[in-house]
Every structure is written in C-alpha cells, then in structure tokens.
Write a protein that holds these residues in place. Sequence first.
Motif, PDB file in Angstrom:
ATOM      1  N   ASP A  34       0.873  -1.167   0.000  1.00  0.00           N
ATOM      2  CA  ASP A  34       0.000   0.000   0.000  1.00  0.00           C
ATOM      3  C   ASP A  34       0.916   1.226   0.000  1.00  0.00           C
ATOM      4  OD1 ASP A  34      -2.168   1.663   0.268  1.00  0.00           O
ATOM      5  OD2 ASP A  34      -2.590   1.141   2.370  1.00  0.00           O
ATOM      6  N   LEU A  35       0.826   2.052  -1.051  1.00  0.00           N
ATOM      7  CA  LEU A  35       1.596   3.299  -1.090  1.00  0.00           C
ATOM      8  C   LEU A  35       0.656   4.419  -0.652  1.00  0.00           C
ATOM      9  CD1 LEU A  35       3.457   2.811  -4.521  1.00  0.00           C
ATOM     10  CD2 LEU A  35       4.196   2.139  -2.208  1.00  0.00           C
ATOM     11  N   ILE A  36       0.961   5.036   0.483  1.00  0.00           N
ATOM     12  CA  ILE A  36       0.067   6.046   1.044  1.00  0.00           C
ATOM     13  C   ILE A  36       0.637   7.430   0.754  1.00  0.00           C
ATOM     14  CG2 ILE A  36      -0.981   6.939   3.162  1.00  0.00           C
ATOM     15  CD1 ILE A  36       0.190   3.514   3.509  1.00  0.00           C
ATOM     16  N   ASN A  37      -0.081   8.173  -0.091  1.00  0.00           N
ATOM     17  CA  ASN A  37       0.343   9.537  -0.418  1.00  0.00           C
ATOM     18  C   ASN A  37       0.100  10.439   0.786  1.00  0.00           C
ATOM     19  OD1 ASN A  37       0.879  12.024  -1.525  1.00  0.00           O
ATOM     20  ND2 ASN A  37      -0.382  11.713  -3.359  1.00  0.00           N
ATOM     21  N   ARG A  39       0.338  13.689   0.910  1.00  0.00           N
ATOM     22  CA  ARG A  39      -0.205  15.022   0.557  1.00  0.00           C
ATOM     23  C   ARG A  39      -1.646  15.256   1.015  1.00  0.00           C
ATOM     24  NH1 ARG A  39       2.240  19.397   0.238  1.00  0.00           N
ATOM     25  NH2 ARG A  39       3.821  18.356  -1.014  1.00  0.00           N
ATOM     26  N   PRO A  40      -2.602  14.360   0.765  1.00  0.00           N
ATOM     27  CA  PRO A  40      -3.993  14.623   1.179  1.00  0.00           C
ATOM     28  C   PRO A  40      -4.168  14.775   2.692  1.00  0.00           C
ATOM     29  CG  PRO A  40      -3.884  12.684  -0.255  1.00  0.00           C
ATOM     30  CD  PRO A  40      -2.485  13.096   0.015  1.00  0.00           C
ATOM     31  N   PHE A  41      -3.185  14.346   3.462  1.00  0.00           N
ATOM     32  CA  PHE A  41      -3.255  14.490   4.920  1.00  0.00           C
ATOM     33  C   PHE A  41      -2.669  15.821   5.398  1.00  0.00           C
ATOM     34  CE2 PHE A  41      -3.241   9.911   4.084  1.00  0.00           C
ATOM     35  CZ  PHE A  41      -4.322   9.487   4.836  1.00  0.00           C
ATOM     36  N   GLY A  42      -2.165  16.630   4.456  1.00  0.00           N
ATOM     37  CA  GLY A  42      -1.594  17.930   4.801  1.00  0.00           C
ATOM     38  C   GLY A  42      -2.635  18.883   5.362  1.00  0.00           C
ATOM     39  N   THR A  43      -2.144  19.962   5.983  1.00  0.00           N
ATOM     40  CA  THR A  43      -3.052  20.905   6.649  1.00  0.00           C
ATOM     41  C   THR A  43      -3.305  22.138   5.764  1.00  0.00           C
ATOM     42  OG1 THR A  43      -1.208  21.951   7.778  1.00  0.00           O
ATOM     43  CG2 THR A  43      -2.314  20.188   8.959  1.00  0.00           C
ATOM     44  N   GLY A  44      -4.497  22.744   5.913  1.00  0.00           N
ATOM     45  CA  GLY A  44      -4.847  23.977   5.223  1.00  0.00           C
ATOM     46  C   GLY A  44      -5.213  23.737   3.772  1.00  0.00           C
ATOM     47  N   ARG A  45      -5.502  24.836   3.104  1.00  0.00           N
ATOM     48  CA  ARG A  45      -5.969  24.763   1.715  1.00  0.00           C
ATOM     49  C   ARG A  45      -4.905  24.149   0.807  1.00  0.00           C
ATOM     50  NH1 ARG A  45      -6.361  28.567  -2.413  1.00  0.00           N
ATOM     51  NH2 ARG A  45      -5.379  30.188  -1.150  1.00  0.00           N
ATOM     52  N   HIS A  46      -3.622  24.368   1.185  1.00  0.00           N
ATOM     53  CA  HIS A  46      -2.533  23.866   0.333  1.00  0.00           C
ATOM     54  C   HIS A  46      -2.062  22.464   0.719  1.00  0.00           C
ATOM     55  CE1 HIS A  46      -2.263  27.689  -1.694  1.00  0.00           C
ATOM     56  NE2 HIS A  46      -2.217  28.320  -0.512  1.00  0.00           N
ATOM     57  N   ARG A  47      -2.756  21.858   1.723  1.00  0.00           N
ATOM     58  CA  ARG A  47      -2.353  20.508   2.172  1.00  0.00           C
ATOM     59  C   ARG A  47      -0.847  20.488   2.522  1.00  0.00           C
ATOM     60  NH1 ARG A  47      -6.747  20.271   3.321  1.00  0.00           N
ATOM     61  NH2 ARG A  47      -8.504  19.445   2.167  1.00  0.00           N
ATOM     62  N   THR A  48      -0.476  21.473   3.341  1.00  0.00           N
ATOM     63  CA  THR A  48       0.932  21.639   3.724  1.00  0.00           C
ATOM     64  C   THR A  48       1.405  20.473   4.582  1.00  0.00           C
ATOM     65  OG1 THR A  48       0.601  24.025   3.698  1.00  0.00           O
ATOM     66  CG2 THR A  48       2.547  23.215   4.882  1.00  0.00           C
ATOM     67  N   SER A  73      -4.442   6.295   9.645  1.00  0.00           N
ATOM     68  CA  SER A  73      -5.338   5.787   8.585  1.00  0.00           C
ATOM     69  C   SER A  73      -5.022   4.330   8.243  1.00  0.00           C
ATOM     70  CB  SER A  73      -5.236   6.654   7.321  1.00  0.00           C
ATOM     71  OG  SER A  73      -4.052   6.356   6.591  1.00  0.00           O
ATOM     72  N   ILE A  74      -3.782   3.893   8.525  1.00  0.00           N
ATOM     73  CA  ILE A  74      -3.431   2.483   8.284  1.00  0.00           C
ATOM     74  C   ILE A  74      -3.239   1.729   9.604  1.00  0.00           C
ATOM     75  CG2 ILE A  74      -2.447   2.857   5.991  1.00  0.00           C
ATOM     76  CD1 ILE A  74       0.359   2.718   7.407  1.00  0.00           C
ATOM     77  N   LYS A  75      -3.741   2.326  10.702  1.00  0.00           N
ATOM     78  CA  LYS A  75      -3.636   1.676  12.021  1.00  0.00           C
ATOM     79  C   LYS A  75      -2.201   1.246  12.336  1.00  0.00           C
ATOM     80  CE  LYS A  75      -8.431  -0.093  12.018  1.00  0.00           C
ATOM     81  NZ  LYS A  75      -8.899   0.959  11.119  1.00  0.00           N
ATOM     82  N   ALA A  76      -1.287   2.221  12.209  1.00  0.00           N
ATOM     83  CA  ALA A  76       0.147   1.887  12.358  1.00  0.00           C
ATOM     84  C   ALA A  76       0.545   1.591  13.793  1.00  0.00           C
ATOM     85  CB  ALA A  76       1.003   3.021  11.793  1.00  0.00           C
ATOM     86  N   SER A  77      -0.219   2.109  14.772  1.00  0.00           N
ATOM     87  CA  SER A  77       0.114   1.810  16.168  1.00  0.00           C
ATOM     88  C   SER A  77       0.007   0.303  16.365  1.00  0.00           C
ATOM     89  CB  SER A  77      -0.834   2.525  17.123  1.00  0.00           C
ATOM     90  OG  SER A  77      -0.698   3.915  16.961  1.00  0.00           O
ATOM     91  N   GLY A  78       1.049  -0.301  16.919  1.00  0.00           N
ATOM     92  CA  GLY A  78       1.046  -1.748  17.090  1.00  0.00           C
ATOM     93  C   GLY A  78       1.705  -2.488  15.946  1.00  0.00           C
ATOM     94  N   LYS A  79       1.939  -1.799  14.813  1.00  0.00           N
ATOM     95  CA  LYS A  79       2.687  -2.412  13.711  1.00  0.00           C
ATOM     96  C   LYS A  79       4.142  -1.957  13.773  1.00  0.00           C
ATOM     97  CE  LYS A  79      -1.444  -2.728  10.952  1.00  0.00           C
ATOM     98  NZ  LYS A  79      -2.293  -2.109   9.927  1.00  0.00           N
ATOM     99  N   GLN A 103       5.030  -9.932   9.884  1.00  0.00           N
ATOM    100  CA  GLN A 103       3.838 -10.043   9.046  1.00  0.00           C
ATOM    101  C   GLN A 103       3.586  -8.741   8.275  1.00  0.00           C
ATOM    102  OE1 GLN A 103       1.560 -12.335   8.094  1.00  0.00           O
ATOM    103  NE2 GLN A 103       3.037 -13.752   9.010  1.00  0.00           N
ATOM    104  N   GLU A 104       3.995  -7.634   8.887  1.00  0.00           N
ATOM    105  CA  GLU A 104       3.662  -6.327   8.313  1.00  0.00           C
ATOM    106  C   GLU A 104       4.738  -5.316   8.685  1.00  0.00           C
ATOM    107  OE1 GLU A 104      -0.413  -5.407   8.820  1.00  0.00           O
ATOM    108  OE2 GLU A 104      -0.241  -3.445   7.866  1.00  0.00           O
ATOM    109  N   LEU A 105       5.103  -4.444   7.726  1.00  0.00           N
ATOM    110  CA  LEU A 105       6.061  -3.367   7.998  1.00  0.00           C
ATOM    111  C   LEU A 105       5.493  -2.063   7.443  1.00  0.00           C
ATOM    112  CD1 LEU A 105       9.471  -5.011   6.931  1.00  0.00           C
ATOM    113  CD2 LEU A 105       8.687  -4.568   9.280  1.00  0.00           C
ATOM    114  N   VAL A 106       5.715  -0.974   8.177  1.00  0.00           N
ATOM    115  CA  VAL A 106       5.310   0.358   7.732  1.00  0.00           C
ATOM    116  C   VAL A 106       6.574   1.212   7.592  1.00  0.00           C
ATOM    117  CG1 VAL A 106       3.987   2.446   8.305  1.00  0.00           C
ATOM    118  CG2 VAL A 106       3.092   0.170   8.945  1.00  0.00           C
ATOM    119  N   PHE A 107       6.738   1.868   6.446  1.00  0.00           N
ATOM    120  CA  PHE A 107       7.886   2.753   6.213  1.00  0.00           C
ATOM    121  C   PHE A 107       7.415   4.204   6.127  1.00  0.00           C
ATOM    122  CE2 PHE A 107       9.438  -1.302   4.899  1.00  0.00           C
ATOM    123  CZ  PHE A 107      10.797  -1.290   5.195  1.00  0.00           C
TER     124      PHE A 107
END
Length: 234
Positions: A34-37, A39-48, A73-79, A103-107
């Motif tokens: 899963d490649l998680i972009n 940018r959409p999680f950025g703050t303000g109108r410019h998604r900073t 959003s990917i429930k990373a706590s515990g992974k 079983q699972e890795l988050v980068f």
Amino acid sequence: MKLSVITLFPEILSGYMQTSIMARAIAAGRIRYDLINLRPFGTGRHRTCDDPPFGGGAGMVLKPEPLAAALDSIKASGKRVVYPTPSGRPFNQQIAQELSREQELVFICGRYEGIDQRIIDTYVDDELSIGDYVLSSGEVASLVIIDAVYRLIDEVISAESLEEESFADGLLEYPQYTRPAEYNGHSVPDVLLSGNHARIADWRHQQRVARTRDRRPDLLAAYYQSKGEQHGRD
Ligand code: 6GU
C-alpha cells in the motif's frame, strides 16, 4: 508480508513494485503493498506537509499532524514502523533477516531535514541508516531496505541462491564467468572448465577469502572470529 509506505512521492516506489522479482512476489501473493500519499493528509488549503524547524536552521521538517493522520489511517500503532534516516543505526543483513520475519512493515519516507521528533517518539520502532552518506530522498532509502528484506521471505528467491551469497556466511562472493571462454583476449580461469567440483569449490573459497581480505578486512576478522568460536564449541 504486507508493506505500507508513507510518502510524498508514491511514483518513486510504484515502478519498482511493478517490476521483476517484486512483481512476481506480488503476483504469487507473497507480498501485498500500500503506497500512502502523504499530501492529502496535509493541513490547510494547500495541504501543507512541511514547515521550517523551531529554533531556526536550514531546510524544512515534515509536520507531525499529516504524518500522524496518515499513520492512523493504516492503524500503524502496534505495527512495526521503520523510519529510514542517516541518524539511524546501521542497517545490515542481520536486521534484514529480522524484518523479513514480520507479518507487516510500515515505512515513513522523510524529506528535507527530517520529520518531527514527536512522530518518532510516538510511532517509530526502528530508525535505520543505509550507509555513511546523505541521500535527499527517504524513498530511495526505503526501497533499499525493502529490497533487502522482501527477497528473504520464503519462496521469493530460491533458498540455494540465498545460501551462496555475500553476508550469508560473512565473506564476499567469488568472481563469476559465463560464455564465451575467451573474451577480448581474456580467458576464464582453467579450473572452472575442469569439471573437478572439489577443485572448483576450493578455488572459489580462496577467491572469497582473498577478496574479503583486500576489500573488507573488517569482515574477514569477524569471519575468522565466528569460525574460531564454532570450532571452540566442537
Ligand atoms: Cl536511511 N536516508 C537518507 N535520506 N539518507 C541516508 C540514509 C537514509 N542512510 C544513509 N543516508
């Protein structure tokens, strides 16, 4: 194994995931990703997603809120969360082996001067450096670690290929030759054409020791030490 990568530049990783041995491992169901972009999680109108560092200094730091939202959003706590950074502990084959059993890795891919320390304190299990030089792109460092790890997963690469390679036993590899037997006036060492498998194995071992002594004396010392310890146990 499931691989999740949080990045501002998913396109750096997507081609890799669709090529060669990785593509085959995904088709075979050994790897999901899963490649998680970010940018959409950025703050303000410019998604900073970045901001200058408190206390001053050059460059930009990735802000905590977008990273936390992406991680949640990917429930990373515990992974197991890996943050590649030049300030990390040195990544090596032993760490690759250990990560390959998860079983699972988050980068998290950093950019600029890094990420807010509170994200590291809250989510990150491993800060890993891939060598003593500086890359501009955390994506490239993540790919290096992913490549070293996924190939160790069962049935991605043959067990035989893994056994013979450098670092499996602490010596560098012997030189390889293929046809033609004579190329540009340079011939293949006679022993490799002899058909004498014992002599070939002996020659290859000598080549490995000579190369390791020449290029990586640190590895050779560790090799003899571990061999000595093995004999000591006999
Ligand atoms: Cl893990 N990241 C970056 N950006 N540069 C590096 C590194 C990692 N390891 C060595 N240099």
